[in-house]
Design an enzyme around this catalytic site. Structure first.
Site, short mmCIF file in Angstrom:
data_model
loop_
_atom_site.label_atom_id
_atom_site.label_comp_id
_atom_site.label_asym_id
_atom_site.label_seq_id
_atom_site.Cartn_x
_atom_site.Cartn_y
_atom_site.Cartn_z
N PHE A 198 47.25 84.66 55.07
CA PHE A 198 47.97 85.27 53.94
C PHE A 198 47.16 86.40 53.30
CE2 PHE A 198 48.64 84.30 49.19
CZ PHE A 198 49.62 85.27 49.04
N ILE A 257 35.53 80.13 64.25
CA ILE A 257 34.20 80.28 63.64
C ILE A 257 33.33 79.03 63.79
CG2 ILE A 257 34.80 82.12 62.00
CD1 ILE A 257 34.99 79.95 59.80
N ALA A 281 38.22 83.35 56.60
CA ALA A 281 38.75 82.25 57.42
C ALA A 281 38.41 80.92 56.78
CB ALA A 281 38.15 82.31 58.83
N GLU A 315 40.25 76.64 56.12
CA GLU A 315 41.38 75.74 55.87
C GLU A 315 41.61 75.85 54.38
OE1 GLU A 315 43.34 74.08 57.79
OE2 GLU A 315 42.31 74.37 59.69
N GLU A 329 38.71 76.99 42.47
CA GLU A 329 38.78 75.52 42.47
C GLU A 329 37.40 74.87 42.51
OE1 GLU A 329 41.69 73.61 44.85
OE2 GLU A 329 43.17 75.18 44.53
N TYR A 377 39.07 70.06 49.85
CA TYR A 377 39.12 71.52 50.02
C TYR A 377 38.09 72.20 49.12
CZ TYR A 377 40.59 76.32 49.05
OH TYR A 377 40.59 77.68 48.84
N SER A 432 34.53 71.57 50.06
CA SER A 432 34.07 72.30 51.25
C SER A 432 33.83 73.78 50.91
CB SER A 432 35.05 72.14 52.40
OG SER A 432 36.29 72.78 52.11
N ARG A 466 48.31 76.92 36.57
CA ARG A 466 47.58 77.79 37.48
C ARG A 466 47.65 79.22 36.96
NH1 ARG A 466 46.14 73.47 38.66
NH2 ARG A 466 46.09 72.42 40.70
N ASP A 512 52.51 62.36 42.33
CA ASP A 512 51.48 63.37 42.06
C ASP A 512 50.52 63.51 43.24
OD1 ASP A 512 50.27 65.32 40.61
OD2 ASP A 512 49.80 64.06 38.88
N GLY A 541 44.06 63.17 42.65
CA GLY A 541 42.95 63.98 42.11
C GLY A 541 43.38 65.35 41.64
P1 NAD Z 1 45.42 81.00 54.90
O1 NAD Z 1 45.42 79.52 55.17
O2 NAD Z 1 46.71 81.69 54.71
O3 NAD Z 1 44.66 81.75 56.07
C1 NAD Z 1 43.48 81.26 56.65
C2 NAD Z 1 43.25 82.01 57.96
O4 NAD Z 1 42.03 81.50 58.52
C3 NAD Z 1 44.35 81.77 59.00
O5 NAD Z 1 44.72 82.99 59.59
C4 NAD Z 1 43.71 80.84 60.01
O6 NAD Z 1 44.21 81.00 61.32
C5 NAD Z 1 42.25 81.25 59.91
N1 NAD Z 1 41.35 80.16 60.31
C6 NAD Z 1 41.40 78.86 59.92
N2 NAD Z 1 40.43 78.16 60.53
C7 NAD Z 1 39.75 79.03 61.32
C8 NAD Z 1 38.64 78.91 62.19
N3 NAD Z 1 38.03 77.72 62.39
N4 NAD Z 1 38.18 80.02 62.82
C9 NAD Z 1 38.80 81.22 62.63
N5 NAD Z 1 39.87 81.38 61.84
C10 NAD Z 1 40.33 80.30 61.19
O7 NAD Z 1 44.47 81.18 53.65
P2 NAD Z 1 44.55 82.25 52.45
O8 NAD Z 1 45.37 81.68 51.39
O9 NAD Z 1 44.83 83.58 53.00
O10 NAD Z 1 43.03 82.19 51.96
C11 NAD Z 1 42.05 83.04 52.54
C12 NAD Z 1 40.71 82.77 51.87
O11 NAD Z 1 40.82 83.01 50.48
C13 NAD Z 1 40.22 81.33 52.01
O12 NAD Z 1 38.83 81.37 52.19
C14 NAD Z 1 40.58 80.69 50.68
O13 NAD Z 1 39.68 79.65 50.37
C15 NAD Z 1 40.43 81.87 49.74
N6 NAD Z 1 41.27 81.83 48.53
C16 NAD Z 1 42.62 81.63 48.61
C17 NAD Z 1 43.39 81.67 47.46
C18 NAD Z 1 44.89 81.48 47.50
O14 NAD Z 1 45.52 81.38 46.44
N7 NAD Z 1 45.52 81.44 48.64
C19 NAD Z 1 42.78 81.89 46.22
C20 NAD Z 1 41.39 82.06 46.17
C21 NAD Z 1 40.65 82.06 47.34
O1 DAU Z 2 43.18 78.36 42.78
C1 DAU Z 2 43.05 78.95 44.03
C2 DAU Z 2 43.64 78.05 45.08
O2 DAU Z 2 45.05 78.11 44.92
C3 DAU Z 2 43.25 78.43 46.50
O3 DAU Z 2 41.86 78.27 46.66
C4 DAU Z 2 43.98 77.54 47.52
O4 DAU Z 2 43.68 77.98 48.84
C5 DAU Z 2 45.47 77.68 47.28
O5 DAU Z 2 46.17 76.81 48.15
C6 DAU Z 2 45.82 77.34 45.83
O6 DAU Z 2 45.64 75.93 45.56
P1 DAU Z 2 46.68 75.08 44.68
O7 DAU Z 2 46.53 73.66 45.04
O8 DAU Z 2 46.59 75.46 43.25
O9 DAU Z 2 48.07 75.70 45.26
P2 DAU Z 2 49.45 75.02 45.70
O10 DAU Z 2 50.41 76.12 45.95
O11 DAU Z 2 49.25 73.99 46.76
O12 DAU Z 2 49.89 74.25 44.38
C7 DAU Z 2 50.07 74.97 43.16
C8 DAU Z 2 50.42 73.94 42.09
O13 DAU Z 2 51.74 73.42 42.36
C9 DAU Z 2 49.51 72.74 42.05
O14 DAU Z 2 49.38 72.29 40.71
C10 DAU Z 2 50.25 71.68 42.87
C11 DAU Z 2 51.70 72.01 42.58
N1 DAU Z 2 52.65 71.71 43.67
C12 DAU Z 2 52.38 72.17 44.93
C13 DAU Z 2 53.26 71.94 45.96
C14 DAU Z 2 52.95 72.42 47.36
C15 DAU Z 2 53.84 71.04 43.39
O15 DAU Z 2 54.10 70.63 42.24
N2 DAU Z 2 54.71 70.81 44.43
C16 DAU Z 2 54.47 71.21 45.70
O16 DAU Z 2 55.30 70.93 46.60
#
Ligand code: NAD
Ligand code: DAU
Length: 349
Positions: free
Chosen positions: A13, A62, A84, A86, A134, A157, A160, A221, A287, A290
């Site tokens: 993403f 990786i 990259a 999870e 987080e 998550y 890690s 959030r 819920d 955690g």
């Molecule tokens: P995402 O899950 O959409 O994308 C992760 C990408 O990493 C995927 O393309 C996947 O194929 C790749 N990947 C996973 N395991 C791998 C491996 N072992 N080797 C190589 N590639 C691998 O995640 P995202 O939401 O785009 O988040 C990207 C980064 O930003 C992450 O490090 C996440 O912790 C951080 N982040 C995300 C958010 C958010 O709201 N989405 C917010 C803050 C920080």
């Molecule tokens: O804060 C940054 C983080 O935001 C990133 O590091 C993570 O990669 C990203 O996934 C995100 O984590 P959250 O757990 O906050 O995002 P998520 O979209 O899973 O959930 C947002 C909020 O909505 C959270 O309070 C849980 C709630 N939720 C989520 C889902 C999937 C629901 O109530 N229902 C749902 O079905």
């Protein structure tokens, strides 16, 4: 080419938005996008730029240290932007080991490869680690996370990601590896996998399926438009001070239930359904174990030191997001077939 950069997780993403920004903005850079293409990685996210001559895709994991060393030898990278990971909290609760392997072992493999490659010539090199708010844990009704907030991760998550942040800082202090880090709040926008709250809710509303809200829905959030995150990463990569951490946030707090109601109103309008139709789909479910109550970022440092701030109002960004998902049905159909169905069944029954 002036520089060769390695971007990890560029098919995900945030990574795909970053790759798109950088390949267009810096035609003088060669950009190597390394991605394992897990369920979350999708080359369709980059169809519009994959033909560009300064873009290269490498399918690799990786956790494979040998392969990373070979890649560093072949490309002689000047910089790394490491995304990259999870990334989904709920999956970390059911499969924590996958998160340890990619987020911790994968990060240390990358650090080792960079250290080895740059040991004789560290000048101008940069290892940028992209992390999350987080790691700071959960806030009460008030207060914000700053760069000095003590770490208190509470899900597999976030634990890690916290471990990976500590390793990156340890390589700076111990080996003088030139690193920079950022910790960002929740991103939203096009290409987000529909396991995360906003795209999952859009997908379900469109298909008149229940919209699951965890617990009492009062969890908060701080939402940021994904392209603003990509712009912040570009800025920090080029202008951030080595060894430093920058918090990135939207200054845009929403309780989940209020966000879902706003989304329902937007969806009713876009789908030409009578007002109130989508809200009837809201279903309170068990819920998340955690579950962190509230996240909120204090982004003073990046604003005052680097001049970054979010560009988009949330309502506008959410409308743009809905428009994108409604206009990209093929993308949604592809990513929600196969593995997604099993995941959805297991999570939501
Ligand atoms: P995402 O899950 O959409 O994308 C992760 C990408 O990493 C995927 O393309 C996947 O194929 C790749 N990947 C996973 N395991 C791998 C491996 N072992 N080797 C190589 N590639 C691998 O995640 P995202 O939401 O785009 O988040 C990207 C980064 O930003 C992450 O490090 C996440 O912790 C951080 N982040 C995300 C958010 C958010 O709201 N989405 C917010 C803050 C920080
Ligand atoms: O804060 C940054 C983080 O935001 C990133 O590091 C993570 O990669 C990203 O996934 C995100 O984590 P959250 O757990 O906050 O995002 P998520 O979209 O899973 O959930 C947002 C909020 O909505 C959270 O309070 C849980 C709630 N939720 C989520 C889902 C999937 C629901 O109530 N229902 C749902 O079905």
């Amino acid at each position: 080419m002036e520089k060769t950069l390695l971007i990890t997780g560029g098919a995900g993403f945030i990574g795909s938005h970053l790759v798109r920004l950088l390949v267009k903005k810096y035609p003088q850079y060669r950009l190597v996008n390394l991605d394992a293409l897990t369920y979350a990685g999708n080359l369709e996210n980059l169809r519009d730029i994959e033909y560009l001559p300064n873009y290269i895709f490498v399918k690799a994991d990786i956790t494979d240290a040998t392969l990373l060393s070979e890649l560093f030898e072949a490309y002689n990278f000047d910089g790394v932007i490491h995304l990259a990971a999870e990334s989904h909290v709920d999956r970390s609760i059911s499969s924590p080991t996958d998160f340890v392997m990619t987020n911790i072992v994968g990060t240390v493999n990358l650090l080792n490869a960079a250290r080895q490659s740059w040991k004789n010539n560290p000048d101008g090199k940069r290892f940028y680690h992209v992390s999350t708010d987080e790691v700071y844990g959960s806030l009460g009704e008030t207060g914000f996370f700053t760069e000095t907030t003590p770490y208190d991760p509470r899900s597999p998550y976030s634990a890690s990601k916290a471990a990976s942040d500590h390793l990156v800082r340890a390589y700076w202090h111990t080996y003088h590896l030139p690193v920079v880090l950022s910790n960002c709040s929740n991103n939203y926008g096009p290409f987000q996998f529909p396991e995360k709250l906003i795209p999952l809710a859009i997908h379900n509303i469109q298909n008149s399926k229940p919209v699951p809200v965890y617990g009492d829905g009062q969890y908060t959030r701080d939402w940021l438009w994904v392209e603003d995150h990509a712009l912040a990463i570009d800025l920090i990569f080029h202008k951030g001070r080595l060894g430093q951490t920058y918090n990135i946030g939207g200054n845009n707090e929403w309780k989940n239930i209020d966000l879902i109601h706003l989304l329902c109103r937007i969806m009713d309008k876009k789908l030409h359904r009578p007002e109130g139709t989508s809200a009837k789909l809201i279903t309170f479910v068990k819920d998340r174990p955690g579950h962190d109550r509230r996240y909120a970022i204090d982004a003073t440092k990046i604003r005052t030191q680097l001049g970054w701030q979010p560009s988009l109002q949330f309502e506008e960004g959410l409308e743009k997001t809905v428009d994108w998902y409604l206009a990209n049905q093929d993308w949604l159909t592809h990513v929600t077939s196969g593995e997604y169905r099993q995941y959805y069944e297991k999570m939501y029954g």
